[in-house]
Motif scaffolding. Structure first.
Motif, short mmCIF file in Angstrom:
data_model
loop_
_atom_site.label_atom_id
_atom_site.label_comp_id
_atom_site.label_asym_id
_atom_site.label_seq_id
_atom_site.Cartn_x
_atom_site.Cartn_y
_atom_site.Cartn_z
N GLN A 101 66.58 40.35 -10.88
CA GLN A 101 65.30 40.71 -11.51
C GLN A 101 64.97 39.83 -12.70
O GLN A 101 63.81 39.50 -12.92
CB GLN A 101 65.34 42.16 -11.97
CG GLN A 101 65.29 43.16 -10.85
CD GLN A 101 65.27 44.58 -11.40
OE1 GLN A 101 65.66 44.82 -12.54
NE2 GLN A 101 64.81 45.50 -10.59
N ASN A 102 65.99 39.44 -13.47
CA ASN A 102 65.73 38.72 -14.71
C ASN A 102 66.13 37.26 -14.70
O ASN A 102 65.87 36.54 -15.65
CB ASN A 102 66.42 39.41 -15.88
CG ASN A 102 67.93 39.46 -15.70
OD1 ASN A 102 68.43 39.46 -14.59
ND2 ASN A 102 68.65 39.50 -16.79
N LYS A 103 66.79 36.79 -13.64
CA LYS A 103 67.16 35.38 -13.57
C LYS A 103 67.56 35.02 -12.15
O LYS A 103 67.78 35.88 -11.31
CB LYS A 103 68.31 35.06 -14.53
CG LYS A 103 69.65 35.64 -14.11
CD LYS A 103 70.75 35.17 -15.03
CE LYS A 103 72.12 35.62 -14.53
NZ LYS A 103 73.19 35.01 -15.31
N SER A 104 67.66 33.72 -11.91
CA SER A 104 68.11 33.21 -10.62
C SER A 104 69.15 32.14 -10.88
O SER A 104 69.23 31.60 -11.97
CB SER A 104 66.95 32.60 -9.83
OG SER A 104 65.97 33.56 -9.55
N MET A 105 69.94 31.84 -9.85
CA MET A 105 70.93 30.77 -9.98
C MET A 105 71.11 30.07 -8.65
O MET A 105 70.94 30.66 -7.59
CB MET A 105 72.25 31.32 -10.51
CG MET A 105 72.92 32.33 -9.62
SD MET A 105 74.25 33.20 -10.43
CE MET A 105 73.34 34.43 -11.31
N LEU A 106 71.45 28.80 -8.73
CA LEU A 106 71.73 27.98 -7.56
C LEU A 106 73.22 27.70 -7.57
O LEU A 106 73.76 27.23 -8.56
CB LEU A 106 70.94 26.66 -7.62
CG LEU A 106 71.08 25.72 -6.43
CD1 LEU A 106 70.59 26.37 -5.14
CD2 LEU A 106 70.31 24.44 -6.69
#
Length: 188
Positions: free
Chosen positions: A141-146
């Motif tokens: 909900q508050n961030k994404s990561m690869l």
């Protein structure tokens, strides 16, 4: 078997922070503050243990499958944040819908390009994968990561779309309850 392997790796990694390593002889001869010695020993210990644990983390197979149901793929695809997302350390990731398929996405970071498909999760997180390249896009909900799932490393973290930035700010103002807090009983 997968759960057992994941539990072993998790237990091994969680115990790394509590490893006890004797101070080396160089620190014993010098008059170095105890806090500095502790930090130095902890850093060396952590680096050594992480180097030993890295093959274990990389060896754990990914337990996820590409969503087969077209309706479920559409639901997940609608939840994916697209556009250019600013990440930590000055990086950015661009997520765009694949023009050839409404449920696939093209994820780009620097010179790397990944063609990702939705993967079903039980946590509610949005997960896209490119199994051939070993890349995974995880959207909370508050961030994404690869992530590089072959190496078990994050390539980009703290990536945020404008919607995720708003959620992160709201979480700062009204933090969600901690899992470690005692549950509150409903008042009658």
């Amino acid at each position: 078997m997968h759960k057992l392997m994941a539990a072993v790796v998790s237990f091994t990694l969680s115990g790394l922070a509590f490893a006890v390593v004797p101070a080396d002889a160089a620190h014993a001869k010098k008059k170095v503050p105890a806090k500095q010695v502790a930090k130095s020993v902890a850093a060396k210990s952590k680096a050594a243990h992480m180097a030993k644990a890295a093959p274990l983390v990389a060896a754990v197979p990914m337990v996820a499958s590409v969503v087969a149901d077209p309706k479920q793929q559409d639901v997940i695809a609608d939840l994916v944040h697209t556009g250019r997302m600013v990440c930590e350390l000055g990086n950015f990731v661009t997520v765009t819908p694949d023009p050839e398929s409404s449920t696939r996405f093209i994820v780009q970071m620097k010179k790397n390009t990944y063609h990702m498909s939705p993967v079903e999760t039980t946590t509610g997180a949005v997960r896209l994968e490119d199994p051939q390249a070993g890349a995974m896009w995880l959207q909370l909900q508050n961030k994404s990561m690869l992530m590089n799932s072959k190496l078990g490393q994050r390539m980009a973290d703290e990536c945020q779309s404008p919607n995720q930035m708003a959620v992160a700010e709201a979480m700062k103002l009204a933090p969600p309850p901690s899992l470690l807090d005692a549950p509150t009983l409903a008042k009658k």
